[in-house]
Design a protein around this motif. Structure first.
Motif, PDB file in Angstrom:
ATOM      1  N   GLU A 103     -29.899  50.006  39.512  1.00 34.62           N
ATOM      2  CA  GLU A 103     -29.948  50.760  40.760  1.00 34.62           C
ATOM      3  C   GLU A 103     -29.052  50.105  41.800  1.00 34.62           C
ATOM      4  OE1 GLU A 103     -31.449  53.594  41.270  1.00 34.62           O
ATOM      5  OE2 GLU A 103     -32.374  53.703  39.277  1.00 34.62           O
TER       6      GLU A 103
ATOM      7  N   PRO B 140     -28.992  49.586  48.684  1.00 34.13           N
ATOM      8  CA  PRO B 140     -28.495  50.238  49.909  1.00 34.13           C
ATOM      9  C   PRO B 140     -27.797  49.274  50.862  1.00 34.13           C
ATOM     10  CG  PRO B 140     -30.727  50.971  49.397  1.00 34.13           C
ATOM     11  CD  PRO B 140     -30.425  49.844  48.458  1.00 34.13           C
TER      12      PRO B 140
ATOM     13  N   GLY C 137     -25.461  52.950  53.385  1.00 35.25           N
ATOM     14  CA  GLY C 137     -26.858  52.791  52.980  1.00 35.25           C
ATOM     15  C   GLY C 137     -27.319  53.893  52.044  1.00 35.25           C
ATOM     16  N   GLU C 138     -28.479  54.470  52.340  1.00 34.42           N
ATOM     17  CA  GLU C 138     -29.060  55.507  51.490  1.00 34.42           C
ATOM     18  C   GLU C 138     -28.156  56.735  51.413  1.00 34.42           C
ATOM     19  OE1 GLU C 138     -31.508  55.242  49.602  1.00 34.42           O
ATOM     20  OE2 GLU C 138     -32.633  53.493  50.319  1.00 34.42           O
TER      21      GLU C 138
ATOM     22  N   ILE D 108     -25.365  55.968  49.023  1.00 34.49           N
ATOM     23  CA  ILE D 108     -25.800  56.056  47.623  1.00 34.49           C
ATOM     24  C   ILE D 108     -25.866  57.510  47.176  1.00 34.49           C
ATOM     25  CG2 ILE D 108     -27.770  55.695  46.080  1.00 34.49           C
ATOM     26  CD1 ILE D 108     -28.289  53.066  47.468  1.00 34.49           C
TER      27      ILE D 108
ATOM     28  N   THR E 295     -23.894  58.505  41.438  1.00 37.54           N
ATOM     29  CA  THR E 295     -25.014  59.424  41.655  1.00 37.54           C
ATOM     30  C   THR E 295     -24.666  60.817  41.157  1.00 37.54           C
ATOM     31  OG1 THR E 295     -25.721  58.139  43.586  1.00 37.54           O
ATOM     32  CG2 THR E 295     -26.580  60.374  43.376  1.00 37.54           C
TER      33      THR E 295
END
Length: 336
Positions: A249, A252, A258-259, A262, A268
């Motif tokens: 994984e 972040p 960050g998120e 991602i 992704t």
């Protein structure tokens, strides 16, 4: 300038230099207060950028220079590795930067202890000597006990000025499409070497066909734990597939945005494609590499530790080889 250190992990240091030596004869070694860096930039082939925590190899460590306590050296890896091999059974080992006849040297001083049961190693010339100058002499009964022998190995080096290395930097690459933890590298090396030999044999059997185009390995991976290694020639097509591998994984804190970063990351999007059984043709990131060069890269597998491969589709393959540490943290990494 001054550099002096005692080596606490001679085995790791020896394996590291052996692995690097398979990729190039010379290393740029950067010594600083924070870390030790080994870099190989060959004219052709794979680049290596190794960043090691000081305590991954050394116990005591001192570096001083007028250039912010940074020393840059050009080190012949074959000579350094040969010297380190002589210290594998040492009770202690120290390395320091010195000079003889105006030639900079890395002097590796090792202390060994020999038993008095039968033989002991005595220097034939007195003082600190090279290992080749030692001979085995039977011990007298009156000298029972352990005898310590000091051996000094000298490795000629070149001191590099700050201006010489100012333009050297790790290549920048775009965010990877796939990142995956590889199986044991020595397992991959065994298979890739076999594939390359088969391709070369097929090329020799084919009239008028050059061997250079016959040694290209195709490496592919997806975000569902699948890795594929294959080679194709006019005479054959073979491949090996690994499943149930781990796609780590993303953190972040290590991704821009960050998120949100991602969510928009190429990996992704790739995760939305393909399947865990590896049968789908979608979601694969593919790179093509020279089989013989790949075999050399796989030699870093002798260091142990986990290896994360980052695939930039049709562009680059980057390996992060993490050296195992005593505290279980990944503090030292080779970027290949």
């Amino acid at each position: 300038m001054r550099f002096k250190a005692s080596i606490q992990n001679i085995n790791t240091f020896t394996k590291l230099t052996a692995s690097l030596n398979s990729l190039g004869p010379l290393a740029w070694v950067k010594l600083s207060d924070e870390q030790v860096c080994f870099t190989i930039i060959p004219e052709q082939g794979t680049q290596v950028w190794a960043v090691l925590s000081i305590d991954a190899i050394f116990e005591t460590y001192t570096v001083q220079s007028a250039a912010n306590n940074v020393i840059n050296l050009e080190v012949p890896l074959t000579s350094l590795n040969r010297a380190l091999k002589s210290a594998l059974n040492a009770t202690s080992a120290q390395i320091r930067l010195t000079k003889k006849d105006n030639q900079p040297l890395l002097a590796l001083t090792i202390m060994t202890t020999s038993s008095s049961n039968s033989y002991a190693a005595f220097p034939t010339t007195g003082g600190n000597v090279n290992e080749d100058d030692l001979e085995q002499i039977p011990m007298d009964d009156g000298l029972r006990g352990n005898r310590e022998t000091i051996i000094t190995q000298e490795v000629p080096v070149r001191v590099l000025g700050p201006d010489t290395v100012a333009g050297l930097h790790e290549p920048q690459c775009r965010e990877p499409d796939v990142h995956i933890i590889l199986p044991p590298l020595m397992q991959l090396k065994s298979i890739s070497d076999r594939f390359t030999k088969l391709a070369l044999a097929g090329a020799k059997a084919g009239a008028g066909v050059g061997t250079s185009s016959r040694t290209r390995l195709e490496m592919a991976a997806n975000m569902h734990g699948c890795l594929k290694m294959s080679i194709r020639t006019d005479a054959m097509s073979i491949s090996s597939v690994w499943t149930d591998l781990n796609n780590p994984e993303l953190d972040p804190s290590q991704v821009a945005g960050g998120e949100i970063g991602i969510a928009e990351h190429p990996s992704t999007r790739m995760k939305q494609l393909g399947s865990a059984d590896g049968r789908s043709e979608e979601g694969w990131a593919i790179v093509r590499i020279d089989g013989r060069d790949w075999g050399k890269v796989m030699s870093v597998g002798r260091l142990g530790g986990r290896v994360i491969a980052c695939f930039c589709h049709e562009h680059a393959l980057i390996l992060y080889v993490y050296l195992p540490s005593d505290n279980g943290e990944d503090e030292s990494v080779l970027t290949v």
